[in-house]
Design an enzyme around this catalytic site. Structure first.
Site, PDB file in Angstrom:
ATOM      1  N   GLU A 249     128.767  31.976  77.479  1.00  0.00           N
ATOM      2  CA  GLU A 249     128.045  31.016  76.659  1.00  0.00           C
ATOM      3  C   GLU A 249     127.649  31.642  75.334  1.00  0.00           C
ATOM      4  OE1 GLU A 249     126.863  28.074  79.748  1.00  0.00           O
ATOM      5  OE2 GLU A 249     125.096  28.824  78.726  1.00  0.00           O
TER       6      GLU A 249
ATOM      7  N   HIS B  58     120.270  32.211  81.695  1.00  0.00           N
ATOM      8  CA  HIS B  58     120.621  31.315  80.585  1.00  0.00           C
ATOM      9  C   HIS B  58     119.931  31.813  79.314  1.00  0.00           C
ATOM     10  CE1 HIS B  58     120.987  27.817  78.024  1.00  0.00           C
ATOM     11  NE2 HIS B  58     121.934  27.393  78.839  1.00  0.00           N
TER      12      HIS B  58
END
Ligand code: PGA
Length: 247
Positions: free
Chosen positions: A156, A84
Site C-alpha cells: 500500500e 495499516h
C-alpha cells in the site's frame, strides 16, 4: 471509521446478493470492532468472510481500550488487518508493535493482512524498497520468514491511499516482485500460499488492469468498498482475472 448498523446492513446485503456466486475470487470484509457481531450475523454460512481492522498486541489483561485475538475469534473473525498506514502514522504504531500483533494473530489461527508501503518522499528519494524491506524485516526478525506462509501482505503505497492516484502497474509489479522474493527465497513452498495484495485507490476502472499484473493476487479496497456498486465491480474484476488464469 465508516459506517453504522443501517448502512452496514445495506452494504453487506448488497455484497451478498451480487457476490455469492463468485467461484474463484475470495471476498473478505474487515469491519470496525463494534460491527463484528453484525458481520458475523449477516455473513456466517455465506461465501464472504470477515475480519477486523486492528488488534491488540497482548493476549489479555489490563490494557484498557484494546481488543484481543480471542475476542475477534469470539465473533468468527478469520482475518485481521495489521499495520495499516493510517494506524502507523496517526497512532504512532511501530514496526515492532506490528510484529508482536502479527505473531499473536498467527498463534491464534487468524490470517494477518500485513500492510506495507512507502511515503511519497521515500519513493521520490528512491528508497521505497529499503523502507518496505525494513517493515518486513521487523516481522522476520521476531517471527521468522516461515511465518509468511499462509499470510497476506498488502502493498500500500501511502501516497496512493485515498488519493485517487493508484500506483502504475509497473510500479506495483516491481514492488510485488521485491516482496515476493524477500519472503519466499528460503522456501519455494511458501510461494503458493503467500498472497500479496495491492491497496491504494483501487476502483472499478483500474481493477482489471491492476489485478492482471504479474504477482498481484488481489486488492485491499478502502473507499470503493463503501459503495456497493463499485465494490461489486471490483470483486467481479478479480473474478474475471482469476478466470483467465484458470483457463
Ligand atoms: P483506498 O484505501 O482504496 O481508499 O485508497 C486503501 C486502504 O485504505 O488501504
Amino acid at each position: 471509521m465508516h459506517g453504522n448498523l443501517k448502512q452496514n446492513a445495506q452494504l453487506l446485503n448488497a455484497y451478498l446478493k451480487e457476490l455469492s456466486d463468485l467461484s474463484h475470487a475470495k471476498v473478505v470484509v474487515c469491519v470496525p470492532y463494534p460491527y463484528l457481531a453484525q458481520a458475523q450475523q449477516l455473513l456466517q454460512n455465506t461465501s464472504i468472510a470477515w475480519g477486523a481492522q486492528n488488534m491488540g498486541k497482548f493476549e489479555s489483561g489490563a490494557y484498557t481500550g484494546e481488543v484481543s485475538a480471542d475476542m475477534l475469534l469470539d465473533f468468527g473473525a478469520q482475518y485481521v488487518i495489521l499495520g495499516h498506514s493510517e494506524r502507523s502514522t496517526a497512532y504512532c504504531e511501530s514496526d515492532e508493535n506490528i510484529a508482536d500483533k502479527f505473531m499473536l494473530a498467527k498463534q491464534h489461527g487468524l490470517t494477518p493482512v500485513l500492510c506495507v508501503g512507502e511515503t511519497l518522499i521515500e519513493r521520490e528519494a528512491g528508497v521505497m524498497e529499503m523502507v518496505v524491506g525494513q517493515q518486513l524485516d521487523a516481522i522476520i526478525k521476531k517471527c521468522g520468514v516461515e511465518v509468511f506462509e499462509h499470510a497476506i501482505v498488502s502493498y500500500e503505497p501511502i501516497w496512493a491511499i485515498g488519493t485517487g492516484l493508484a500506483a502504475s502497474p509497473a510500479q506495483a509489479e516491481t514492488m510485488h516482485q521485491f516482496i515476493r522474493q524477500k519472503l519466499t527465497q528460503p522456501s519455494a513452498q511458501a510461494e503458493g500460499a503467500l498472497k500479496i495484495l495491492y491497496g491504494g485507490s483501487v476502483n472499478p476502472q483500474n481493477a482489471v488492469q491492476l489485478f492482471s499484473v504479474n504477482g498481484i493476487d488481489g486488492g485491499l479496497v478502502g473507499k470503493c468498498s463503501l459503495n456497493a456498486q463499485d465494490f461489486v465491480k471490483i470483486c467481479q474484476a478479480a473474478e474475471q482475472v482469476c478466470e483467465t488464469l484458470v483457463e
